[in-house]
Design a protein around this motif. Structure first.
Motif, PDB file in Angstrom:
ATOM      1  N   THR A 148       0.843  -1.198   0.000  1.00 29.65           N
ATOM      2  CA  THR A 148       0.000   0.000   0.000  1.00 29.65           C
ATOM      3  C   THR A 148       0.878   1.248   0.000  1.00 29.65           C
ATOM      4  OG1 THR A 148      -0.126  -0.026   2.427  1.00 29.65           O
ATOM      5  CG2 THR A 148      -1.891  -1.145   1.205  1.00 29.65           C
ATOM      6  N   LEU A 149       0.337   2.320  -0.551  1.00 32.53           N
ATOM      7  CA  LEU A 149       1.079   3.577  -0.660  1.00 32.53           C
ATOM      8  C   LEU A 149       0.213   4.742  -0.213  1.00 32.53           C
ATOM      9  CD1 LEU A 149       2.672   3.110  -4.207  1.00 32.53           C
ATOM     10  CD2 LEU A 149       3.794   2.732  -2.007  1.00 32.53           C
ATOM     11  N   ASP A 150       0.865   5.750   0.334  1.00 30.93           N
ATOM     12  CA  ASP A 150       0.175   7.002   0.626  1.00 30.93           C
ATOM     13  C   ASP A 150      -0.099   7.735  -0.683  1.00 30.93           C
ATOM     14  OD1 ASP A 150       0.340   6.527   3.345  1.00 30.93           O
ATOM     15  OD2 ASP A 150       2.251   7.581   3.552  1.00 30.93           O
ATOM     16  N   PRO A 151      -1.061   8.648  -0.708  1.00 28.90           N
ATOM     17  CA  PRO A 151      -1.274   9.447  -1.915  1.00 28.90           C
ATOM     18  C   PRO A 151       0.004  10.157  -2.340  1.00 28.90           C
ATOM     19  CG  PRO A 151      -3.089   9.748  -0.384  1.00 28.90           C
ATOM     20  CD  PRO A 151      -2.048   8.955   0.344  1.00 28.90           C
ATOM     21  N   LEU A 152       0.241  10.208  -3.631  1.00 27.55           N
ATOM     22  CA  LEU A 152       1.445  10.840  -4.167  1.00 27.55           C
ATOM     23  C   LEU A 152       1.442  12.327  -3.827  1.00 27.55           C
ATOM     24  CD1 LEU A 152       3.997  10.361  -5.897  1.00 27.55           C
ATOM     25  CD2 LEU A 152       2.600  10.921  -7.909  1.00 27.55           C
ATOM     26  N   PHE A 153       2.518  12.788  -3.187  1.00 21.59           N
ATOM     27  CA  PHE A 153       2.637  14.170  -2.713  1.00 21.59           C
ATOM     28  C   PHE A 153       1.516  14.535  -1.743  1.00 21.59           C
ATOM     29  CE2 PHE A 153       4.488  14.454  -7.117  1.00 21.59           C
ATOM     30  CZ  PHE A 153       5.820  14.493  -6.705  1.00 21.59           C
ATOM     31  N   PHE A 156      -2.543  12.963  -4.625  1.00 21.07           N
ATOM     32  CA  PHE A 156      -3.067  12.137  -5.714  1.00 21.07           C
ATOM     33  C   PHE A 156      -3.173  10.678  -5.253  1.00 21.07           C
ATOM     34  CE2 PHE A 156      -0.551  15.621  -7.507  1.00 21.07           C
ATOM     35  CZ  PHE A 156      -1.544  16.292  -8.210  1.00 21.07           C
ATOM     36  N   LYS A 157      -4.416  10.193  -5.177  1.00 21.33           N
ATOM     37  CA  LYS A 157      -4.652   8.833  -4.719  1.00 21.33           C
ATOM     38  C   LYS A 157      -4.385   7.834  -5.842  1.00 21.33           C
ATOM     39  CE  LYS A 157      -8.120  10.116  -1.255  1.00 21.33           C
ATOM     40  NZ  LYS A 157      -9.514   9.900  -0.769  1.00 21.33           N
ATOM     41  N   TRP A 158      -4.043   6.608  -5.439  1.00 19.35           N
ATOM     42  CA  TRP A 158      -3.778   5.530  -6.383  1.00 19.35           C
ATOM     43  C   TRP A 158      -5.097   4.825  -6.696  1.00 19.35           C
ATOM     44  CZ3 TRP A 158       1.315   5.375  -7.880  1.00 19.35           C
ATOM     45  CH2 TRP A 158       2.219   6.066  -7.073  1.00 19.35           C
ATOM     46  N   THR A 159      -5.515   4.886  -7.945  1.00 21.18           N
ATOM     47  CA  THR A 159      -6.800   4.314  -8.346  1.00 21.18           C
ATOM     48  C   THR A 159      -6.583   3.103  -9.236  1.00 21.18           C
ATOM     49  OG1 THR A 159      -6.998   5.643 -10.369  1.00 21.18           O
ATOM     50  CG2 THR A 159      -7.771   6.643  -8.308  1.00 21.18           C
ATOM     51  N   SER A 165      -0.598   6.178 -11.324  1.00 23.12           N
ATOM     52  CA  SER A 165       0.499   5.247 -11.600  1.00 23.12           C
ATOM     53  C   SER A 165       1.242   5.615 -12.878  1.00 23.12           C
ATOM     54  CB  SER A 165      -0.046   3.810 -11.715  1.00 23.12           C
ATOM     55  OG  SER A 165      -0.620   3.385 -10.501  1.00 23.12           O
ATOM     56  N   TYR A 166       0.502   5.955 -13.921  1.00 22.81           N
ATOM     57  CA  TYR A 166       1.138   6.288 -15.196  1.00 22.81           C
ATOM     58  C   TYR A 166       1.985   7.548 -15.087  1.00 22.81           C
ATOM     59  CZ  TYR A 166       1.849   7.587 -20.053  1.00 22.81           C
ATOM     60  OH  TYR A 166       2.436   7.952 -21.247  1.00 22.81           O
ATOM     61  N   SER A 231       7.556  -0.605 -10.422  1.00 24.10           N
ATOM     62  CA  SER A 231       6.682  -1.697 -10.837  1.00 24.10           C
ATOM     63  C   SER A 231       5.941  -2.275  -9.629  1.00 24.10           C
ATOM     64  CB  SER A 231       7.507  -2.791 -11.514  1.00 24.10           C
ATOM     65  OG  SER A 231       6.712  -3.915 -11.826  1.00 24.10           O
ATOM     66  N   ALA A 232       6.667  -2.520  -8.541  1.00 24.50           N
ATOM     67  CA  ALA A 232       6.034  -3.065  -7.338  1.00 24.50           C
ATOM     68  C   ALA A 232       4.986  -2.112  -6.782  1.00 24.50           C
ATOM     69  CB  ALA A 232       7.099  -3.353  -6.284  1.00 24.50           C
ATOM     70  N   GLN A 233       5.291  -0.825  -6.796  1.00 23.05           N
ATOM     71  CA  GLN A 233       4.383   0.157  -6.218  1.00 23.05           C
ATOM     72  C   GLN A 233       3.124   0.339  -7.046  1.00 23.05           C
ATOM     73  OE1 GLN A 233       7.129   3.458  -6.024  1.00 23.05           O
ATOM     74  NE2 GLN A 233       7.617   3.077  -3.883  1.00 23.05           N
ATOM     75  N   THR A 234       3.247   0.276  -8.368  1.00 25.85           N
ATOM     76  CA  THR A 234       2.080   0.521  -9.218  1.00 25.85           C
ATOM     77  C   THR A 234       1.214  -0.721  -9.376  1.00 25.85           C
ATOM     78  OG1 THR A 234       3.470   0.094 -11.174  1.00 25.85           O
ATOM     79  CG2 THR A 234       3.177   2.392 -10.506  1.00 25.85           C
TER      80      THR A 234
END
Length: 322
Positions: A148-153, A156-159, A165-166, A231-234
């Protein structure tokens, strides 16, 4: 004062701007295919790391997936340990891969030719088997899940649709491409190309051959580790495929298709290879490798320098005609 042609070779061209604009346009034009687009960007970054050591330093590695896998597992384990910030997680994964490159680099860079190829291949196989057996760390065949990851910055949430991711993967590719570009267009990069062409002559004029090769090998390992970490994170999963020899071969084929030692060869070869793979596997999921193999044969026989080599030749002839 005139600079070396090798230093001027990497001046910015308008076609480069077009390439990056097209990469951004993919985000808007193909919103339903961003997962595939993200995978292409990650493999382009991985192939770029291989191009740095093979295309510029002349080090042929058949086991470069070792660094991709270490970066992937490193980022996955960091996330499972409770650190969910993506950028620092990717950097730590890259540093883990770079540390391993620093450990084995002095030995590998003392080899050349077939021994070097076979040792890198053997290392890849050994680490793959080690990952398969170390179930308590890697998860074995089941892999690492629950990343799992926190929202980028923080914004931006990971959907599941892959927008974040892109752009995240594309951002890493752009930043590290600039790093590699500056490196190969520097005097250090020119010396690497001298090592590629004639190692003995460079040694006779006082170049610390092994030290320079180890440095570029570590940098390449770091970039490959970043690719694995992203790759692992996305994907939110790390499997043994990240350490497989097939992953190393994929990057090598991408380079040959795009053009070895041209930087953009990796960035062109990756989408060509993966799109052909996608279409061919949909056409025939059991014999798609025939299509890839046929394409590779055509490129090797009739397109010296890959796709970019052909493009350069055509452009030169057009300029000559005018």
């Amino acid at each position: 004062m005139n600079q070396s042609p090798l230093l001027n070779r990497h001046r910015i061209h308008w076609m480069e701007i077009a390439y990056w604009l097209m990469a951004i346009a993919v985000f808007f034009l193909f919103p339903r295919n961003l997962s595939l687009a993200t995978a292409i960007v990650i493999m382009a970054l991985f192939a770029l790391s291989l191009d740095l050591v093979m295309g510029y330093a002349g080090v042929v590695s058949m086991g470069h997936a070792v660094f991709f896998g270490i970066g992937a597992y490193g980022a996955g384990l960091i996330s499972l340990a409770g650190h969910h910030e993506p950028i620092t997680g990717a950097i730590l994964g890259g540093l883990a891969a770079a540390s391993f490159a620093l450990l084995i680099g002095p030995v590998l860079m003392g080899l050349s030719g077939l021994p070097q190829i076979m040792v890198t291949l053997a290392l890849n196989v050994i680490l793959y088997e080690a990952g398969n057996k170390a179930i308590s760390i890697t998860g074995g065949d089941d892999g690492l899940r629950g990343i799992t990851l926190d929202p980028l910055f923080g914004l931006f949430k990971w959907t599941v649709f892959g927008q974040t991711s892109y752009l995240y993967a594309l951002g890493w590719l752009f930043v590290l491409f600039l790093v590699v570009r500056c490196l190969v267009s520097s005097p250090f990069g020119v010396s690497l190309q001298g090592l590629r062409e004639n190692t003995e002559r460079m040694r006779f004029i006082g170049t610390p051959v092994r030290r320079q090769l180890v440095v570029v090998y570590v940098v390449s390992g770091f970039i490959a580790g970043i690719a694995g970490a992203v790759s692992a994170q996305t994907v939110k999963f790390v499997g043994l495929e990240a350490l497989s020899v097939e992953k190393s071969i994929d990057a090598l084929v991408m380079l040959v298709l795009g053009g070895v030692g041209r930087l953009y060869g990796a960035l062109i070869g990756a989408p060509v290879y993966m799109l052909v793979h996608q279409v061919a596997s949909e056409w025939n999921p059991f014999h798609w490798m025939f299509v890839i193999g046929g394409l590779l044969i055509l490129v090797v026989m009739f397109a010296r320098g890959g796709i970019l080599g052909v493009a350069s030749m055509v452009a030169a002839r057009l300029r000559g005609g005018r």
